[in-house]
Scaffold this motif. Structure first.
Motif, PDB file in Angstrom:
ATOM      1  N   ASP A   1      38.750  38.766  49.011  1.00 28.75           N
ATOM      2  CA  ASP A   1      38.183  39.082  48.512  1.00 28.75           C
ATOM      3  C   ASP A   1      36.684  38.719  47.974  1.00 28.75           C
ATOM      4  OD1 ASP A   1      38.931  39.796  51.279  1.00 28.75           O
ATOM      5  OD2 ASP A   1      38.797  41.453  50.726  1.00 28.75           O
ATOM      6  N   TYR A   2      36.384  38.893  46.721  1.00 26.15           N
ATOM      7  CA  TYR A   2      35.875  38.782  45.235  1.00 26.15           C
ATOM      8  C   TYR A   2      35.597  37.441  44.844  1.00 26.15           C
ATOM      9  CZ  TYR A   2      36.398  43.649  43.926  1.00 26.15           C
ATOM     10  OH  TYR A   2      36.338  44.608  44.103  1.00 26.15           O
ATOM     11  N   GLU A   3      36.981  36.245  45.455  1.00 28.84           N
ATOM     12  CA  GLU A   3      36.424  34.631  44.890  1.00 28.84           C
ATOM     13  C   GLU A   3      35.611  34.600  46.375  1.00 28.84           C
ATOM     14  OE1 GLU A   3      40.380  33.932  44.358  1.00 28.84           O
ATOM     15  OE2 GLU A   3      40.328  34.235  42.541  1.00 28.84           O
ATOM     16  N   LEU A   4      35.397  34.932  47.912  1.00 23.18           N
ATOM     17  CA  LEU A   4      35.016  34.951  48.900  1.00 23.18           C
ATOM     18  C   LEU A   4      33.545  35.020  48.781  1.00 23.18           C
ATOM     19  CD1 LEU A   4      34.790  34.106  51.551  1.00 23.18           C
ATOM     20  CD2 LEU A   4      35.356  35.806  52.971  1.00 23.18           C
ATOM     21  N   CYS A   5      33.290  36.412  48.544  1.00 21.44           N
ATOM     22  CA  CYS A   5      31.972  36.664  47.964  1.00 21.44           C
ATOM     23  C   CYS A   5      31.376  36.071  46.769  1.00 21.44           C
ATOM     24  CB  CYS A   5      31.698  38.542  47.532  1.00 21.44           C
ATOM     25  SG  CYS A   5      32.116  38.864  49.257  1.00 21.44           S
ATOM     26  N   GLU A   6      31.616  35.456  45.709  1.00 22.02           N
ATOM     27  CA  GLU A   6      31.660  34.822  44.641  1.00 22.02           C
ATOM     28  C   GLU A   6      31.033  33.592  45.389  1.00 22.02           C
ATOM     29  OE1 GLU A   6      32.992  32.512  40.559  1.00 22.02           O
ATOM     30  OE2 GLU A   6      33.794  33.963  41.287  1.00 22.02           O
ATOM     31  N   ASN A  21      26.693  43.604  40.370  1.00 22.93           N
ATOM     32  CA  ASN A  21      27.692  44.119  40.715  1.00 22.93           C
ATOM     33  C   ASN A  21      28.862  43.515  41.505  1.00 22.93           C
ATOM     34  OD1 ASN A  21      25.788  47.003  40.306  1.00 22.93           O
ATOM     35  ND2 ASN A  21      24.585  46.748  42.380  1.00 22.93           N
ATOM     36  N   LEU A  22      28.987  42.317  42.189  1.00 27.90           N
ATOM     37  CA  LEU A  22      30.077  42.317  42.499  1.00 27.90           C
ATOM     38  C   LEU A  22      30.981  41.270  41.259  1.00 27.90           C
ATOM     39  CD1 LEU A  22      30.993  40.254  44.489  1.00 27.90           C
ATOM     40  CD2 LEU A  22      30.332  38.356  44.245  1.00 27.90           C
ATOM     41  N   HIS A  23      30.613  40.416  40.454  1.00 27.78           N
ATOM     42  CA  HIS A  23      31.039  40.435  39.579  1.00 27.78           C
ATOM     43  C   HIS A  23      31.445  41.055  39.030  1.00 27.78           C
ATOM     44  CE1 HIS A  23      30.482  35.948  40.203  1.00 27.78           C
ATOM     45  NE2 HIS A  23      29.145  36.263  40.098  1.00 27.78           N
ATOM     46  N   ALA A  39      40.440  37.561  34.356  1.00 30.02           N
ATOM     47  CA  ALA A  39      38.889  37.522  33.581  1.00 30.02           C
ATOM     48  C   ALA A  39      37.988  36.890  32.460  1.00 30.02           C
ATOM     49  CB  ALA A  39      39.489  39.518  32.820  1.00 30.02           C
ATOM     50  N   LEU A  40      38.540  35.908  31.748  1.00 30.21           N
ATOM     51  CA  LEU A  40      37.905  35.516  31.246  1.00 30.21           C
ATOM     52  C   LEU A  40      37.508  34.324  31.843  1.00 30.21           C
ATOM     53  CD1 LEU A  40      37.351  34.676  28.372  1.00 30.21           C
ATOM     54  CD2 LEU A  40      39.248  33.852  28.082  1.00 30.21           C
ATOM     55  N   GLN A  41      38.405  33.816  32.673  1.00 34.23           N
ATOM     56  CA  GLN A  41      37.843  32.992  33.863  1.00 34.23           C
ATOM     57  C   GLN A  41      36.367  32.929  34.524  1.00 34.23           C
ATOM     58  OE1 GLN A  41      40.918  31.255  35.191  1.00 34.23           O
ATOM     59  NE2 GLN A  41      42.711  30.797  33.998  1.00 34.23           N
ATOM     60  N   LEU A  42      36.195  34.217  34.735  1.00 38.77           N
ATOM     61  CA  LEU A  42      35.735  35.349  35.347  1.00 38.77           C
ATOM     62  C   LEU A  42      34.421  34.745  35.102  1.00 38.77           C
ATOM     63  CD1 LEU A  42      34.153  36.026  38.188  1.00 38.77           C
ATOM     64  CD2 LEU A  42      35.637  38.598  37.005  1.00 38.77           C
ATOM     65  N   LEU A  43      34.320  35.827  33.640  1.00 40.63           N
ATOM     66  CA  LEU A  43      33.181  34.687  32.207  1.00 40.63           C
ATOM     67  C   LEU A  43      32.214  34.142  32.145  1.00 40.63           C
ATOM     68  CD1 LEU A  43      33.950  38.015  30.789  1.00 40.63           C
ATOM     69  CD2 LEU A  43      32.448  38.407  31.766  1.00 40.63           C
ATOM     70  N   GLN A  44      33.121  33.166  31.500  1.00 42.47           N
ATOM     71  CA  GLN A  44      33.256  32.027  31.643  1.00 42.47           C
ATOM     72  C   GLN A  44      32.244  30.994  32.670  1.00 42.47           C
ATOM     73  OE1 GLN A  44      37.046  30.341  30.649  1.00 42.47           O
ATOM     74  NE2 GLN A  44      36.819  30.567  28.329  1.00 42.47           N
ATOM     75  N   ARG A  45      32.289  31.438  34.175  1.00 39.57           N
ATOM     76  CA  ARG A  45      31.870  30.812  35.325  1.00 39.57           C
ATOM     77  C   ARG A  45      30.767  31.196  35.430  1.00 39.57           C
ATOM     78  NH1 ARG A  45      37.314  32.343  38.136  1.00 39.57           N
ATOM     79  NH2 ARG A  45      36.018  33.585  39.195  1.00 39.57           N
TER      80      ARG A  45
END
Length: 182
Positions: A1-6, A21-23, A39-45
């Motif tokens: 769901d998080y990835e879809l929202c992203e 808030n989402l991230h 988590a590291l990949q998310l922050l890098q995106r």
């Protein structure tokens, strides 16, 4: 769901606070289940450094588990050191060092000292008061290694003074020994 929202966030305009808030929730979820690499990949995106800083700081302020706190403190220090105030830097580095010291303790005992993770000197004092001398030895060695060249609000001398204070108390006898007279 998080990835879809992203993905929706990339297609449609999303208010900055909602995006943060989402991230933040996604990051905390990944850290909670132990996916540090994701988590590291998310922050890098995240392209906007201000948004990334806000997400990471807010996540750290949520007081996540030990591994997550350690990860976030390390990430903030490595990527946003210059953007932080001196007080915030000291606070984050103290949390990083405190979490590192906690990781040296036996796993079942960490929960007893987790509330002191942002105050390593107080944690060391608590260990001394609880007579955990073996744990103190490992903690002091870890602190000496971590404090080399860092400014976090306390120094190696502060640690040595604390140890001296408790060593003195250990040798202080509240009564006098009487000689046996024949």
């Amino acid at each position: 769901d998080y990835e879809l929202c992203e993905e929706w966030g990339h297609l449609y305009p999303v208010p900055r606070e909602d995006l943060i808030n989402l991230h933040r929730e996604h990051l905390l979820h990944l850290l909670d289940i132990g996916h540090m690499e994701k988590a590291l990949q998310l922050l890098q995106r995240i392209e906007d450094p201000g948004v990334c800083l806000a997400i990471t700081e807010q996540s750290l302020d949520q007081h996540p588990n030990l591994a997550a706190s350690h990860f976030l403190a390390d990430y903030l220090t490595a990527h946003f050191y210059a953007s932080l105030t001196t007080a915030r830097r000291n606070e984050i580095q103290a949390l990083y060092i405190g979490s590192k010291v906690l990781l040296t303790l036996p796993e079942l005992s960490r929960v007893n000292y987790f509330h002191l993770s942002s105050r390593p000197l107080l944690m060391l004092e608590q260990l001394l008061m609880n007579m955990k001398v073996d744990w103190v030895a490992v903690a002091v060695q870890t602190l000496h290694q971590l404090l080399a060249g860092r400014e976090i609000g306390f120094t190696v001398e502060d640690i040595d003074n604390l140890l001296s204070k408790y060593a003195e108390k250990a040798l202080n006898f509240p009564f006098t020994l009487k000689e046996k007279r024949s």
